[in-house]
Design an enzyme around this catalytic site. Sequence first.
Site, short mmCIF file in Angstrom:
data_model
loop_
_atom_site.label_atom_id
_atom_site.label_comp_id
_atom_site.label_asym_id
_atom_site.label_seq_id
_atom_site.Cartn_x
_atom_site.Cartn_y
_atom_site.Cartn_z
N LYS A 1 -20.67 -19.69 -8.42
CA LYS A 1 -20.13 -20.04 -9.95
C LYS A 1 -18.98 -19.28 -9.57
CE LYS A 1 -21.84 -20.09 -13.87
NZ LYS A 1 -22.16 -20.69 -15.14
N TYR B 1 1.05 -1.38 -0.14
CA TYR B 1 -0.25 -0.14 0.33
C TYR B 1 1.05 1.41 0.00
CZ TYR B 1 -4.35 2.65 0.34
OH TYR B 1 -5.24 3.08 0.94
#
Length: 409
Positions: free
Chosen positions: A119, A64
């Site tokens: 899915k 970060y």
Amino acid sequence: MPGCSNLTRVSNSAVDSSSETPSDARTPQVVIDDAEIFAAHEGGKLSIDLKTPLDTQRALSIAYTPGVAQVSRAIAADRTLAAKYTWANRLVAVISDGSAVLGLGDIGPAASLPVMEGKSALFKTFGGLDSIPIVLDTKDPDEIVETIIRLRPTFGAVNLEDISAPRCFEIERRVIEALDCPVMHDDQHGTAIVVLAALMGATKVLDRDMHTQKVVISGAGAAGVACANILLAKGISDVTVLDSKGVVHTDRDDLNPFKAELATRSNPRALRGGIAEALAGADVFMGVSAGLVPEELIATMAPGGIVMAMSNPDPEIHPDVARKYAAVVATGRSDFPNQINNVLAFPGVFRGALDAGARRITEKMKVAAAEAIFSVVGDDLAVDHIVPSALNPRVGPAVAAAVAEASGV
């Protein structure tokens, strides 16, 4: 829980994924208490894992701020670097409006999210791809297409899912035209790919020429139209499609544009009427609708026919009944032989398209996927084993390789 039964019966085929031995008997069932099902879904089925741990100040500074700013500056100067330094290029967006979910129908976006999460889990397990489920609180095609276009920088491919027909045809077409990445409505093309693979297996084991078969498809929605299209593309010319009002033919004035166009390319014997007229003398029945087919009509098919009754959870005709007349019987269920399951197709199709850097998923790639699925069966081909198990670990890589090669990229 309200509206929930206490017990759910499912196949135990997932218990031993190493078993690929065909069986003449129905796959045994296990009984799962609903509490176990809901517990497994509590909090969702997905999480995000880090590729490297953030356990030191140095690691935090790299992942970060301030380190990430260097990467952002580089991408701002050269947008192609996003493919290398973000996950977007390999990320699949699984997108639905919840309007045609499984056999449940229009249950809305919130209720469809568990299916989209599932899915995504399948993409990871069988294709090695990360994906994000996205459910949209609109059924307006313009809004759906616009939303997907605006999200394009976030992902590298789009799996449209459980969007009702005929809107799904327009939405898929427009998204394909608008984006420069692979897009596929799996309810259409995943089903069609596995159906073609199953027909290859069935005709091979029966020593028949697939191209001369008289095929009847019951259902002219997303799956039915796509199945007809892929069979026609493969050179099977005698394909007859039925909707709730009967045979789809060129003299009907009640067809939507998608059915009307299909009517010009199908039904070469100019059949009229309903399922009785279509099934008489037919070699293959493919059911992709919720309508039941009486036993006496299956009996009118050509001797030793092929029946694929894929409606879930209740097939168009019970497999045990269909076997009285048909040489090969397949369903969409896991507790009978010859399960036609989309998971055989879509993970490998998207993996292959992304591996190749393809911008489109073409008809040639879909046919290649079907051929690859069929090839995995190999020497195990039998009347009750015309497609491989959904748990066969060789399927995904085989499909991915075939699709990448067929892409021509």
